[in-house]
Design a protein around this motif. Sequence first.
Motif, PDB file in Angstrom:
ATOM      1  N   THR A 238      -8.173 141.120  25.313  1.00  0.00           N
ATOM      2  CA  THR A 238      -9.245 141.463  26.251  1.00  0.00           C
ATOM      3  C   THR A 238      -9.968 142.723  25.816  1.00  0.00           C
ATOM      4  N   SER A 239      -9.214 143.731  25.406  1.00  0.00           N
ATOM      5  CA  SER A 239      -9.824 145.005  25.011  1.00  0.00           C
ATOM      6  C   SER A 239     -10.701 144.842  23.768  1.00  0.00           C
ATOM      7  N   LEU A 240     -10.184 144.144  22.762  1.00  0.00           N
ATOM      8  CA  LEU A 240     -10.974 143.946  21.539  1.00  0.00           C
ATOM      9  C   LEU A 240     -12.198 143.083  21.813  1.00  0.00           C
ATOM     10  N   SER A 241     -12.037 142.060  22.650  1.00  0.00           N
ATOM     11  CA  SER A 241     -13.174 141.197  22.977  1.00  0.00           C
ATOM     12  C   SER A 241     -14.243 141.972  23.729  1.00  0.00           C
ATOM     13  N   ALA A 242     -13.806 142.794  24.700  1.00  0.00           N
ATOM     14  CA  ALA A 242     -14.768 143.591  25.464  1.00  0.00           C
ATOM     15  C   ALA A 242     -15.523 144.549  24.549  1.00  0.00           C
ATOM     16  N   PHE A 243     -14.812 145.201  23.656  1.00  0.00           N
ATOM     17  CA  PHE A 243     -15.453 146.129  22.720  1.00  0.00           C
ATOM     18  C   PHE A 243     -16.485 145.407  21.862  1.00  0.00           C
ATOM     19  N   ALA A 244     -16.125 144.224  21.349  1.00  0.00           N
ATOM     20  CA  ALA A 244     -17.046 143.460  20.507  1.00  0.00           C
ATOM     21  C   ALA A 244     -18.264 143.002  21.295  1.00  0.00           C
ATOM     22  N   VAL A 245     -18.054 142.575  22.552  1.00  0.00           N
ATOM     23  CA  VAL A 245     -19.175 142.114  23.378  1.00  0.00           C
ATOM     24  C   VAL A 245     -20.162 143.232  23.631  1.00  0.00           C
ATOM     25  N   TRP A 246     -19.657 144.438  23.954  1.00  0.00           N
ATOM     26  CA  TRP A 246     -20.585 145.548  24.229  1.00  0.00           C
ATOM     27  C   TRP A 246     -21.384 145.904  22.976  1.00  0.00           C
ATOM     28  N   LEU A 247     -20.767 145.807  21.808  1.00  0.00           N
ATOM     29  CA  LEU A 247     -21.475 146.152  20.579  1.00  0.00           C
ATOM     30  C   LEU A 247     -22.502 145.094  20.190  1.00  0.00           C
ATOM     31  N   LEU A 248     -22.219 143.822  20.493  1.00  0.00           N
ATOM     32  CA  LEU A 248     -23.053 142.729  20.000  1.00  0.00           C
ATOM     33  C   LEU A 248     -23.893 142.061  21.081  1.00  0.00           C
ATOM     34  N   GLN A 249     -23.884 142.606  22.297  1.00  0.00           N
ATOM     35  CA  GLN A 249     -24.570 141.921  23.391  1.00  0.00           C
ATOM     36  C   GLN A 249     -26.076 141.828  23.185  1.00  0.00           C
ATOM     37  N   CYS A 250     -26.669 142.773  22.461  1.00  0.00           N
ATOM     38  CA  CYS A 250     -28.117 142.772  22.214  1.00  0.00           C
ATOM     39  C   CYS A 250     -28.378 142.898  20.714  1.00  0.00           C
ATOM     40  N   PRO A 251     -29.561 142.519  20.262  1.00  0.00           N
ATOM     41  CA  PRO A 251     -29.865 142.643  18.827  1.00  0.00           C
ATOM     42  C   PRO A 251     -29.716 144.064  18.307  1.00  0.00           C
ATOM     43  N   HIS A 252     -30.029 145.068  19.158  1.00  0.00           N
ATOM     44  CA  HIS A 252     -29.859 146.469  18.786  1.00  0.00           C
ATOM     45  C   HIS A 252     -28.833 147.114  19.722  1.00  0.00           C
ATOM     46  N   VAL A 253     -28.002 147.988  19.172  1.00  0.00           N
ATOM     47  CA  VAL A 253     -27.013 148.680  19.995  1.00  0.00           C
ATOM     48  C   VAL A 253     -27.713 149.507  21.067  1.00  0.00           C
ATOM     49  N   LYS A 254     -28.738 150.241  20.685  1.00  0.00           N
ATOM     50  CA  LYS A 254     -29.513 151.034  21.651  1.00  0.00           C
ATOM     51  C   LYS A 254     -30.588 150.128  22.263  1.00  0.00           C
ATOM     52  N   TYR A 255     -30.127 149.178  23.043  1.00  0.00           N
ATOM     53  CA  TYR A 255     -31.023 148.148  23.584  1.00  0.00           C
ATOM     54  C   TYR A 255     -32.098 148.713  24.495  1.00  0.00           C
ATOM     55  N   TRP A 256     -31.854 149.885  25.095  1.00  0.00           N
ATOM     56  CA  TRP A 256     -32.835 150.466  26.019  1.00  0.00           C
ATOM     57  C   TRP A 256     -34.103 150.935  25.298  1.00  0.00           C
ATOM     58  N   ASP A 257     -34.028 151.097  23.991  1.00  0.00           N
ATOM     59  CA  ASP A 257     -35.217 151.474  23.217  1.00  0.00           C
ATOM     60  C   ASP A 257     -36.024 150.254  22.765  1.00  0.00           C
ATOM     61  N   TYR A 258     -35.545 149.059  23.102  1.00  0.00           N
ATOM     62  CA  TYR A 258     -36.219 147.823  22.710  1.00  0.00           C
ATOM     63  C   TYR A 258     -36.347 146.908  23.933  1.00  0.00           C
ATOM     64  N   PRO A 259     -37.149 147.320  24.901  1.00  0.00           N
ATOM     65  CA  PRO A 259     -37.202 146.575  26.168  1.00  0.00           C
ATOM     66  C   PRO A 259     -37.753 145.157  26.031  1.00  0.00           C
ATOM     67  N   TRP A 260     -38.441 144.875  24.956  1.00  0.00           N
ATOM     68  CA  TRP A 260     -39.025 143.536  24.781  1.00  0.00           C
ATOM     69  C   TRP A 260     -38.012 142.540  24.217  1.00  0.00           C
ATOM     70  N   GLU A 261     -36.871 143.020  23.758  1.00  0.00           N
ATOM     71  CA  GLU A 261     -35.872 142.120  23.207  1.00  0.00           C
ATOM     72  C   GLU A 261     -34.972 141.551  24.313  1.00  0.00           C
ATOM     73  N   ILE A 262     -34.578 140.305  24.141  1.00  0.00           N
ATOM     74  CA  ILE A 262     -33.700 139.644  25.103  1.00  0.00           C
ATOM     75  C   ILE A 262     -32.264 139.716  24.582  1.00  0.00           C
ATOM     76  N   CYS A 263     -31.375 140.236  25.401  1.00  0.00           N
ATOM     77  CA  CYS A 263     -29.973 140.351  24.996  1.00  0.00           C
ATOM     78  C   CYS A 263     -29.302 138.985  24.978  1.00  0.00           C
TER      79      CYS A 263
END
Length: 416
Positions: A238-263
């Motif tokens: 669960t811990s490793l999966s959660a960590f991977a999901v948070w890192l890969l949920q959006c095309p960019h890690v700093k998703y807030w700087d790319y508001p036009w991208e869909i996660c």
Amino acid sequence: MASPEDVLPRLPANFQLSGHDLYQVLSSAIWIGGSSPKYKYETTGEVIKRYADYAWQVQGNMTATDISRLFGPPVSEAEWLISLFGGPEEFGATIVTIAYQISPRLPHPANPNVVVPLFISFTIVTTLIMALRLWSRYKVAGGIQPFDWLAVVGYVLTVAWGSIAVYHDHINTQWQAFYDKSWYNLSAGFETYYALTVFYPWVMMVIKLSLLLFYYRMTNWNYIRWSVYATTVIVVGTSLSAFAVWLLQCPHVKYWDYPWEICRINSKKAQIAFASLWIFTDIVIWVLPMPLVFQLKLYPRERLLALITFSLGAIACVASCYRLAMLEQYSNYSSQSSTTLIIDAWTITELNLALICSSAPAVRALAIHYAPKILNSLGTVAFTSQSGTQTGKKGSIGSATTTNSKAGTQTRVSEK
């Protein structure tokens, strides 16, 4: 040219904003604030008003080139912003309505002042409990065990997590709603919350592994050990999966700087799913030692004290459930739930209670060691008092193997 205040009709006195209206305003605040780097230190509500004034001056004939020149985004991002609202005229009409009609009716809820007091209080209490735990291991059990060192690592990580949460509280300012914050504060808040979300699985994993290792070394019963193996796999997975999901949920890690991208992944649903799995493992870890307690040949009062000691884990389970409820409530877009500080507060509570409850057996053993007449008990599931061992008498499951140490006697539960 007449100003919007002179032309636009006033909303009736009994007008109430709908949830859809609030969602539209909050979304607009994020999109416009993130697309206006020249005004990142002004509140997004003020930036919306600047856009509205510009739209009013050009009679809705807004262009991406002008938006780029006036507010600072690349032309491509300005084009995306206009298309998001359905075109220049619709964009202009929407932001003028927000700035001059809806804005005066918007609520301005303040952030709750709970994170810092909770962090300070729990850090003091948990530090004291951990110190008593280590002293108990040294004085009563004859030495600090590997599962204790894991708990120490969990304590350090918990304090680190809480420190980041305190910074998160600071950067969020006193206001909840997005339109009351600048993009500087919003983006820093998103980044800090992202760091907390990525860090959380590791803290939780270490605390749970310390408990599982304790149960593993407490007995050689096959069903207990296999239960520990299975729970460990779930916790680590669960811990490793959660960590991977948070890192890969959006095309960019700093998703807030790319508001036009869909996660790729719905963050809220993912957090709720993982939180539910952690609650499941909380319950398993809480129930795991109970059969051992019931098998001990103890006097009724001693059995009750042992049950109470291990039942304290239920408190941490309750805190985890409340954290799950806060994830559901405060991950939504609304003026009353656009803050994640309540989630931070319940996470601090959950992590610290897990450490405190996991230290209860050691603290109880220390109390028995220094006050045997008060507690009138000769041991816990994992420890006996320093006075000696009574092999084959009350306090064993089936047959008990004991090993003497310089500070006392440690009991290890064995199968017949």
